[in-house]
Design an enzyme around this catalytic site. Structure first.
Site, PDB file in Angstrom:
ATOM      1  N   ASP A 111       0.858  -1.190   0.000  1.00  0.00           N
ATOM      2  CA  ASP A 111       0.000   0.000   0.000  1.00  0.00           C
ATOM      3  C   ASP A 111       0.894   1.240   0.000  1.00  0.00           C
ATOM      4  O   ASP A 111       2.002   1.211   0.535  1.00  0.00           O
ATOM      5  CB  ASP A 111      -0.854   0.034   1.278  1.00  0.00           C
ATOM      6  CG  ASP A 111      -2.032  -0.927   1.228  1.00  0.00           C
ATOM      7  OD1 ASP A 111      -2.328  -1.488   0.157  1.00  0.00           O
ATOM      8  OD2 ASP A 111      -2.653  -1.117   2.291  1.00  0.00           O
ATOM      9  N   ARG A 162      -1.019  -1.184  -8.609  1.00  0.00           N
ATOM     10  CA  ARG A 162      -2.389  -0.763  -8.291  1.00  0.00           C
ATOM     11  C   ARG A 162      -2.426   0.761  -8.460  1.00  0.00           C
ATOM     12  O   ARG A 162      -1.617   1.469  -7.853  1.00  0.00           O
ATOM     13  CB  ARG A 162      -2.762  -1.118  -6.864  1.00  0.00           C
ATOM     14  CG  ARG A 162      -4.151  -0.557  -6.474  1.00  0.00           C
ATOM     15  CD  ARG A 162      -4.373  -0.500  -4.970  1.00  0.00           C
ATOM     16  NE  ARG A 162      -4.478  -1.791  -4.357  1.00  0.00           N
ATOM     17  CZ  ARG A 162      -4.174  -2.024  -3.073  1.00  0.00           C
ATOM     18  NH1 ARG A 162      -3.733  -1.056  -2.298  1.00  0.00           N
ATOM     19  NH2 ARG A 162      -4.294  -3.233  -2.569  1.00  0.00           N
TER      20      ARG A 162
HETATM   21  P1  FDA Z   1     -14.264   9.048  -4.877  1.00  0.00           P
HETATM   22  O1  FDA Z   1     -14.515   8.825  -3.415  1.00  0.00           O
HETATM   23  O2  FDA Z   1     -13.317  10.138  -5.273  1.00  0.00           O
HETATM   24  O3  FDA Z   1     -15.637   9.237  -5.582  1.00  0.00           O
HETATM   25  C1  FDA Z   1     -15.706   9.668  -6.928  1.00  0.00           C
HETATM   26  C2  FDA Z   1     -17.024   9.277  -7.536  1.00  0.00           C
HETATM   27  O4  FDA Z   1     -17.213   7.852  -7.450  1.00  0.00           O
HETATM   28  C3  FDA Z   1     -18.225   9.857  -6.862  1.00  0.00           C
HETATM   29  O5  FDA Z   1     -18.467  11.168  -7.265  1.00  0.00           O
HETATM   30  C4  FDA Z   1     -19.291   8.867  -7.314  1.00  0.00           C
HETATM   31  O6  FDA Z   1     -19.605   9.098  -8.649  1.00  0.00           O
HETATM   32  C5  FDA Z   1     -18.569   7.542  -7.257  1.00  0.00           C
HETATM   33  N1  FDA Z   1     -18.746   6.905  -5.930  1.00  0.00           N
HETATM   34  C6  FDA Z   1     -17.807   6.766  -4.967  1.00  0.00           C
HETATM   35  N2  FDA Z   1     -18.308   6.111  -3.904  1.00  0.00           N
HETATM   36  C7  FDA Z   1     -19.592   5.856  -4.186  1.00  0.00           C
HETATM   37  C8  FDA Z   1     -20.639   5.216  -3.480  1.00  0.00           C
HETATM   38  N3  FDA Z   1     -20.473   4.714  -2.250  1.00  0.00           N
HETATM   39  N4  FDA Z   1     -21.828   5.116  -4.087  1.00  0.00           N
HETATM   40  C9  FDA Z   1     -22.019   5.614  -5.306  1.00  0.00           C
HETATM   41  N5  FDA Z   1     -21.073   6.257  -6.028  1.00  0.00           N
HETATM   42  C10 FDA Z   1     -19.878   6.364  -5.481  1.00  0.00           C
HETATM   43  N6  FDA Z   1      -5.085   5.282  -1.411  1.00  0.00           N
HETATM   44  C11 FDA Z   1      -3.796   5.478  -1.109  1.00  0.00           C
HETATM   45  O7  FDA Z   1      -3.366   6.621  -0.956  1.00  0.00           O
HETATM   46  N7  FDA Z   1      -2.951   4.405  -0.974  1.00  0.00           N
HETATM   47  C12 FDA Z   1      -3.370   3.124  -1.161  1.00  0.00           C
HETATM   48  O8  FDA Z   1      -2.571   2.189  -1.048  1.00  0.00           O
HETATM   49  C13 FDA Z   1      -4.744   2.913  -1.504  1.00  0.00           C
HETATM   50  N8  FDA Z   1      -5.233   1.656  -1.685  1.00  0.00           N
HETATM   51  C14 FDA Z   1      -6.523   1.499  -2.157  1.00  0.00           C
HETATM   52  C15 FDA Z   1      -6.994   0.236  -2.515  1.00  0.00           C
HETATM   53  C16 FDA Z   1      -8.234   0.084  -3.074  1.00  0.00           C
HETATM   54  C17 FDA Z   1      -8.711  -1.282  -3.475  1.00  0.00           C
HETATM   55  C18 FDA Z   1      -9.067   1.229  -3.312  1.00  0.00           C
HETATM   56  C19 FDA Z   1     -10.403   1.110  -3.973  1.00  0.00           C
HETATM   57  C20 FDA Z   1      -8.626   2.474  -2.919  1.00  0.00           C
HETATM   58  C21 FDA Z   1      -7.375   2.627  -2.327  1.00  0.00           C
HETATM   59  N9  FDA Z   1      -6.909   3.880  -1.928  1.00  0.00           N
HETATM   60  C22 FDA Z   1      -5.593   4.033  -1.610  1.00  0.00           C
HETATM   61  C23 FDA Z   1      -7.877   5.006  -1.780  1.00  0.00           C
HETATM   62  C24 FDA Z   1      -7.914   5.911  -2.994  1.00  0.00           C
HETATM   63  O9  FDA Z   1      -6.718   6.645  -3.095  1.00  0.00           O
HETATM   64  C25 FDA Z   1      -9.089   6.890  -2.898  1.00  0.00           C
HETATM   65  O10 FDA Z   1      -8.907   7.723  -1.767  1.00  0.00           O
HETATM   66  C26 FDA Z   1     -10.441   6.237  -2.773  1.00  0.00           C
HETATM   67  O11 FDA Z   1     -10.534   5.107  -3.611  1.00  0.00           O
HETATM   68  C27 FDA Z   1     -11.563   7.245  -3.155  1.00  0.00           C
HETATM   69  O12 FDA Z   1     -11.485   7.627  -4.496  1.00  0.00           O
HETATM   70  P2  FDA Z   1     -12.417   6.955  -5.614  1.00  0.00           P
HETATM   71  O13 FDA Z   1     -11.761   7.116  -6.916  1.00  0.00           O
HETATM   72  O14 FDA Z   1     -12.682   5.544  -5.263  1.00  0.00           O
HETATM   73  O15 FDA Z   1     -13.796   7.673  -5.553  1.00  0.00           O
END
Ligand code: FDA
Length: 285
Positions: A111, A162
């Site tokens: 991570d 990742r």
């Molecule tokens: P974000 O939260 O930015 O949401 C963007 C859009 O996605 C929303 O506007 C909506 O459209 C949709 N959405 C999101 N959640 C929803 C919900 N519950 N219901 C409906 N729509 C929704 N970070 C890091 O710094 N180091 C790491 O090692 C990791 N490891 C990691 C592993 C895995 C498997 C994941 C999925 C994430 C990480 N992260 C991470 C976290 C990552 O950096 C990030 O902070 C989160 O994934 C949030 O960003 P997203 O792109 O997922 O959606």
């Protein structure tokens, strides 16, 4: 004074406080066609002996995955293995884990934590990669300004990366702050990793990025077996199943352990809906 919050407030995002409690969760996800990566929560450990005990826990976790026939890899944070105070100790600890991961044909995801830890995390990764090319991979964060260069390096190495947006609060000198820019960067890096690296993990809940990945794979004729999507336990669970049913690999990141607060806090910071969810269930409990 350290206040211990009750576990039920974190239950949506954290599978259990013990490995025994997490196993049925993993089994259930596997039965639904979802792969898993298990994270035994813990970070920023400054005690040598404790880092060694955590190493033993990860080795035990790898053997348990094997014995229980779970479809699961592991994810860990180097800051729990000595990265904060002795990089050689950290390498020694990770080396013990990777030896077992190779023996069991499993995979260890490093991570990525805050930007101060990126150089040493990538250094440790490159130290082990030649010996364990199929057993270890880093995380790259699209919000960091340095990431373009890191993506290119990982493409040269054909490493298994990742890709995430990034979860830590970083200053504008090191990280883009604007979500549209972060998304553009994410898409550009996704394309590079999909075509020039090896089996990338596209880790996001964001439909824009998921659709862009599917469209790019279809356009370039990249097979569904050549990459995977990843999402966090408890977030968009129906979407996780739907994507798996479409024939893509979907891996769910399942954290467990008693040291859940920092992880839980990052999930709350990410999205106001997550705070509302927890508040709603607090008052219902
Ligand atoms: P974000 O939260 O930015 O949401 C963007 C859009 O996605 C929303 O506007 C909506 O459209 C949709 N959405 C999101 N959640 C929803 C919900 N519950 N219901 C409906 N729509 C929704 N970070 C890091 O710094 N180091 C790491 O090692 C990791 N490891 C990691 C592993 C895995 C498997 C994941 C999925 C994430 C990480 N992260 C991470 C976290 C990552 O950096 C990030 O902070 C989160 O994934 C949030 O960003 P997203 O792109 O997922 O959606």
């Amino acid at each position: 004074m350290k206040i211990k919050l009750p576990f039920f407030i974190a239950r949506r995002f954290v599978a259990a406080e013990t490995l025994a409690g997490a196993i049925p969760v993993v089994r259930r996800l596997n039965e639904e066609g979802l792969h898993v990566t298990l994270d035994r929560l813990g970070e920023h450990v400054y005690d040598r002996q404790l880092t060694e005990e955590i190493t033993d826990t990860y080795i035990h976790l790898l053997y348990t995955i094997e014995q229980e026939k779970l479809d699961a890899t592991i994810s860990l944070k180097l800051s729990s293995l000595g990265q904060m105070f002795d990089l050689e100790l950290c390498k020694h600890n990770l080396g013990r884990i990777l030896k077992v991961a190779k023996e069991l044909n499993n995979f260890v995801r490093l991570d990525m934590e805050d930007s101060s830890l990126v150089p040493s995390t990538l250094e440790v990764f490159e130290h082990f990669y030649p010996e364990y090319p199929d057993n270890v991979g880093p995380v790259l964060q699209a919000y960091l300004k340095r990431t373009e260069q890191d993506v290119r390096r990982m493409c040269e190495l054909k490493a298994r990366v990742r890709l995430v947006k990034g979860a830590y609060k970083e200053p504008p000198e090191v990280a883009y702050q604007d979500m549209d820019v972060i998304r553009q960067k994410f898409i550009a890096y996704m394309k590079l990793l999909m075509t020039e690296a090896r089996y990338p993990a596209i880790a996001t809940h964001d439909d824009v990025l998921i659709q862009a990945t599917k469209a790019f794979a279809a356009e370039k004729g990249i097979r569904k077996d050549d990459f995977e999507f990843q999402m966090l336990y408890g977030i968009r669970t129906q979407t996780q199943r739907d994507i798996a049913r479409e024939g893509y690999h979907m891996r769910v990141y399942v954290p467990y352990g008693t040291d859940w607060f920092p992880y839980f806090y990052r999930r709350l910071r990410e999205r106001k809906e997550n705070v509302l969810f927890v508040l709603k269930h607090l008052f219902r409990a």
